[in-house]
Design a protein around this motif. Sequence first.
Motif, PDB file in Angstrom:
ATOM      1  N   THR A  64     -55.203  60.533 -15.907  1.00  0.00           N
ATOM      2  CA  THR A  64     -55.330  60.868 -14.501  1.00  0.00           C
ATOM      3  C   THR A  64     -55.075  59.780 -13.607  1.00  0.00           C
ATOM      4  O   THR A  64     -55.341  58.422 -14.239  1.00  0.00           O
ATOM      5  N   SER A  65     -54.490  59.831 -12.450  1.00  0.00           N
ATOM      6  CA  SER A  65     -54.180  58.980 -11.573  1.00  0.00           C
ATOM      7  C   SER A  65     -54.643  59.457 -10.380  1.00  0.00           C
ATOM      8  O   SER A  65     -54.326  60.553  -9.917  1.00  0.00           O
ATOM      9  N   VAL A  66     -54.823  58.336  -9.182  1.00  0.00           N
ATOM     10  CA  VAL A  66     -54.756  58.619  -7.921  1.00  0.00           C
ATOM     11  C   VAL A  66     -53.501  59.383  -7.489  1.00  0.00           C
ATOM     12  O   VAL A  66     -53.356  60.318  -6.782  1.00  0.00           O
ATOM     13  N   PHE A  67     -52.559  58.567  -7.819  1.00  0.00           N
ATOM     14  CA  PHE A  67     -50.940  59.221  -7.314  1.00  0.00           C
ATOM     15  C   PHE A  67     -50.786  60.594  -7.959  1.00  0.00           C
ATOM     16  O   PHE A  67     -50.415  61.369  -7.099  1.00  0.00           O
ATOM     17  N   GLY A  68     -51.089  61.015  -9.110  1.00  0.00           N
ATOM     18  CA  GLY A  68     -51.152  62.059  -9.894  1.00  0.00           C
ATOM     19  C   GLY A  68     -51.793  63.040  -9.031  1.00  0.00           C
ATOM     20  O   GLY A  68     -51.392  64.303  -8.857  1.00  0.00           O
ATOM     21  N   ALA A  69     -53.150  62.842  -8.610  1.00  0.00           N
ATOM     22  CA  ALA A  69     -54.143  63.819  -7.879  1.00  0.00           C
ATOM     23  C   ALA A  69     -53.453  63.757  -6.444  1.00  0.00           C
ATOM     24  O   ALA A  69     -53.767  64.980  -6.104  1.00  0.00           O
ATOM     25  N   PHE A  70     -52.641  63.058  -6.012  1.00  0.00           N
ATOM     26  CA  PHE A  70     -52.108  63.278  -4.510  1.00  0.00           C
ATOM     27  C   PHE A  70     -50.679  64.063  -4.761  1.00  0.00           C
ATOM     28  O   PHE A  70     -50.584  64.980  -4.104  1.00  0.00           O
ATOM     29  N   LEU A  71     -50.066  63.882  -5.757  1.00  0.00           N
ATOM     30  CA  LEU A  71     -48.769  64.519  -5.982  1.00  0.00           C
ATOM     31  C   LEU A  71     -48.817  66.050  -6.623  1.00  0.00           C
ATOM     32  O   LEU A  71     -47.967  66.663  -5.930  1.00  0.00           O
ATOM     33  N   ASP A  72     -49.582  66.262  -7.130  1.00  0.00           N
ATOM     34  CA  ASP A  72     -49.966  67.759  -7.855  1.00  0.00           C
ATOM     35  C   ASP A  72     -50.076  68.599  -6.767  1.00  0.00           C
ATOM     36  O   ASP A  72     -49.270  69.495  -6.784  1.00  0.00           O
ATOM     37  N   PRO A  73     -51.036  68.478  -5.833  1.00  0.00           N
ATOM     38  CA  PRO A  73     -51.057  69.812  -4.808  1.00  0.00           C
ATOM     39  C   PRO A  73     -49.885  69.600  -3.930  1.00  0.00           C
ATOM     40  O   PRO A  73     -49.568  70.649  -3.495  1.00  0.00           O
ATOM     41  N   VAL A  74     -49.133  68.348  -3.557  1.00  0.00           N
ATOM     42  CA  VAL A  74     -48.072  68.480  -2.590  1.00  0.00           C
ATOM     43  C   VAL A  74     -46.954  69.146  -3.533  1.00  0.00           C
ATOM     44  O   VAL A  74     -46.360  70.304  -2.809  1.00  0.00           O
ATOM     45  N   ALA A  75     -46.726  69.071  -4.602  1.00  0.00           N
ATOM     46  CA  ALA A  75     -45.828  69.734  -5.343  1.00  0.00           C
ATOM     47  C   ALA A  75     -45.937  71.341  -5.449  1.00  0.00           C
ATOM     48  O   ALA A  75     -45.108  72.113  -5.156  1.00  0.00           O
ATOM     49  N   ASP A  76     -47.299  71.727  -5.604  1.00  0.00           N
ATOM     50  CA  ASP A  76     -47.791  73.129  -5.435  1.00  0.00           C
ATOM     51  C   ASP A  76     -47.436  73.857  -4.175  1.00  0.00           C
ATOM     52  O   ASP A  76     -46.702  74.990  -4.230  1.00  0.00           O
ATOM     53  N   LYS A  77     -47.984  72.976  -3.097  1.00  0.00           N
ATOM     54  CA  LYS A  77     -47.709  73.569  -1.865  1.00  0.00           C
ATOM     55  C   LYS A  77     -46.174  73.720  -1.422  1.00  0.00           C
ATOM     56  O   LYS A  77     -45.573  74.751  -0.756  1.00  0.00           O
ATOM     57  N   LEU A  78     -45.330  72.746  -1.901  1.00  0.00           N
ATOM     58  CA  LEU A  78     -44.039  72.727  -1.582  1.00  0.00           C
ATOM     59  C   LEU A  78     -43.267  74.246  -2.320  1.00  0.00           C
ATOM     60  O   LEU A  78     -42.627  74.661  -1.924  1.00  0.00           O
ATOM     61  N   MET A  79     -43.858  74.140  -3.749  1.00  0.00           N
ATOM     62  CA  MET A  79     -43.136  75.311  -4.476  1.00  0.00           C
ATOM     63  C   MET A  79     -43.624  76.717  -3.774  1.00  0.00           C
ATOM     64  O   MET A  79     -42.817  77.640  -3.663  1.00  0.00           O
ATOM     65  N   VAL A  80     -44.723  76.847  -3.303  1.00  0.00           N
ATOM     66  CA  VAL A  80     -45.293  78.151  -3.033  1.00  0.00           C
ATOM     67  C   VAL A  80     -44.714  78.233  -1.611  1.00  0.00           C
ATOM     68  O   VAL A  80     -44.124  79.397  -1.110  1.00  0.00           O
ATOM     69  N   THR A  81     -44.727  77.395  -0.774  1.00  0.00           N
ATOM     70  CA  THR A  81     -44.172  77.511   0.633  1.00  0.00           C
ATOM     71  C   THR A  81     -42.492  77.937   0.603  1.00  0.00           C
ATOM     72  O   THR A  81     -41.992  78.805   1.225  1.00  0.00           O
ATOM     73  N   ALA A  82     -41.790  77.297  -0.318  1.00  0.00           N
ATOM     74  CA  ALA A  82     -40.365  77.571  -0.347  1.00  0.00           C
ATOM     75  C   ALA A  82     -40.169  78.848  -1.080  1.00  0.00           C
ATOM     76  O   ALA A  82     -39.205  79.596  -0.349  1.00  0.00           O
ATOM     77  N   VAL A 102     -49.431  79.673   4.105  1.00  0.00           N
ATOM     78  CA  VAL A 102     -48.901  78.497   4.353  1.00  0.00           C
ATOM     79  C   VAL A 102     -50.014  77.866   5.385  1.00  0.00           C
ATOM     80  O   VAL A 102     -50.098  76.532   5.186  1.00  0.00           O
ATOM     81  N   GLY A 103     -50.288  78.689   6.375  1.00  0.00           N
ATOM     82  CA  GLY A 103     -51.387  78.085   7.619  1.00  0.00           C
ATOM     83  C   GLY A 103     -52.505  77.451   6.971  1.00  0.00           C
ATOM     84  O   GLY A 103     -53.050  76.480   7.076  1.00  0.00           O
ATOM     85  N   ARG A 104     -52.985  78.302   5.905  1.00  0.00           N
ATOM     86  CA  ARG A 104     -54.105  77.665   5.261  1.00  0.00           C
ATOM     87  C   ARG A 104     -53.951  76.581   4.376  1.00  0.00           C
ATOM     88  O   ARG A 104     -54.972  75.773   4.447  1.00  0.00           O
ATOM     89  N   GLU A 105     -52.829  76.534   3.777  1.00  0.00           N
ATOM     90  CA  GLU A 105     -52.788  75.302   2.986  1.00  0.00           C
ATOM     91  C   GLU A 105     -52.711  73.991   3.772  1.00  0.00           C
ATOM     92  O   GLU A 105     -52.927  72.915   3.581  1.00  0.00           O
ATOM     93  N   ILE A 106     -52.081  74.270   4.920  1.00  0.00           N
ATOM     94  CA  ILE A 106     -51.863  73.033   5.915  1.00  0.00           C
ATOM     95  C   ILE A 106     -53.293  72.502   6.608  1.00  0.00           C
ATOM     96  O   ILE A 106     -53.593  71.390   6.639  1.00  0.00           O
ATOM     97  N   ALA A 107     -54.170  73.692   6.880  1.00  0.00           N
ATOM     98  CA  ALA A 107     -55.255  73.301   7.508  1.00  0.00           C
ATOM     99  C   ALA A 107     -56.295  72.930   6.672  1.00  0.00           C
ATOM    100  O   ALA A 107     -57.228  71.655   6.705  1.00  0.00           O
ATOM    101  N   ILE A 108     -56.504  73.219   5.215  1.00  0.00           N
ATOM    102  CA  ILE A 108     -57.245  72.738   4.291  1.00  0.00           C
ATOM    103  C   ILE A 108     -56.737  71.471   3.867  1.00  0.00           C
ATOM    104  O   ILE A 108     -57.652  70.567   3.385  1.00  0.00           O
ATOM    105  N   SER A 109     -55.541  71.033   3.714  1.00  0.00           N
ATOM    106  CA  SER A 109     -54.964  69.863   3.181  1.00  0.00           C
ATOM    107  C   SER A 109     -55.434  68.610   4.167  1.00  0.00           C
ATOM    108  O   SER A 109     -56.211  67.725   4.020  1.00  0.00           O
ATOM    109  N   ALA A 110     -55.369  69.142   5.677  1.00  0.00           N
ATOM    110  CA  ALA A 110     -55.840  68.278   6.651  1.00  0.00           C
ATOM    111  C   ALA A 110     -57.324  68.108   6.798  1.00  0.00           C
ATOM    112  O   ALA A 110     -57.818  66.963   6.812  1.00  0.00           O
ATOM    113  N   LEU A 111     -58.240  69.139   6.416  1.00  0.00           N
ATOM    114  CA  LEU A 111     -59.685  69.110   6.490  1.00  0.00           C
ATOM    115  C   LEU A 111     -59.782  68.249   5.178  1.00  0.00           C
ATOM    116  O   LEU A 111     -60.771  67.286   5.337  1.00  0.00           O
TER     117      LEU A 111
END
Length: 196
Positions: A64-82, A102-111
């Motif tokens: 586990t790593s800080v970078f992995g914890a950041f990249l994993d949800p980004v990849a998920d959101k990109l995949m689902v949004t696309a 998609v709106g929820r993903e953006i809002a919760i990521s910001a939160l």
Amino acid sequence: MPLNLPIFLTWLRIVLIPLIVGIYYLPNIICTLQNKNKIAAAIFTLAALTDWFDGFLARKLNQTSVFGAFLDPVADKLMVTATLLILVQLFRLDAAVALVIVGREIAISALREWMAHVGASERVAVNFLGKFKTVCQMIAIPMLLYYAPISILGWFAVNTRVLGAMLLYLAALLTICSMLYYMKLAWPQIRDRTSC
């Protein structure tokens, strides 16, 4: 940037996104719509499996790593949004449903980012409701990409159009419920910080 097997799988998921999108831009003379649907559904399913597998491996191999914890949800959101955008373009999904998800993903990521900034990120950690929503999405999206009956054992056919749509509407409902849940957890911090 660390590079290990879990992070490699996350990067692979990101690389697969243009393939899912790009397949629908091939001329029909090269690839029929039915074949495009099958290929896109297969690629999405592979990508969704890497989502589960990278987290499992990160914990199992203690990578586990800080970078992995950041990249994993980004990849998920990109995949689902696309893929949601593709489904809207193919008239297989209402734009309002895609906007809710998609709106929820953006809002919760910001939160989550804001809560981490104020030192209270543990209050909005992923919970069962969010995980169940993700499972519904990850099953519904390849069904709507495939968009044809699937025969099981040669005698039972699953209507992927209907079942996929039902699961995605359920995911949209769970999206709203989980967003309200996270907002409720974060509200004391929001109230305290904005009342100053």
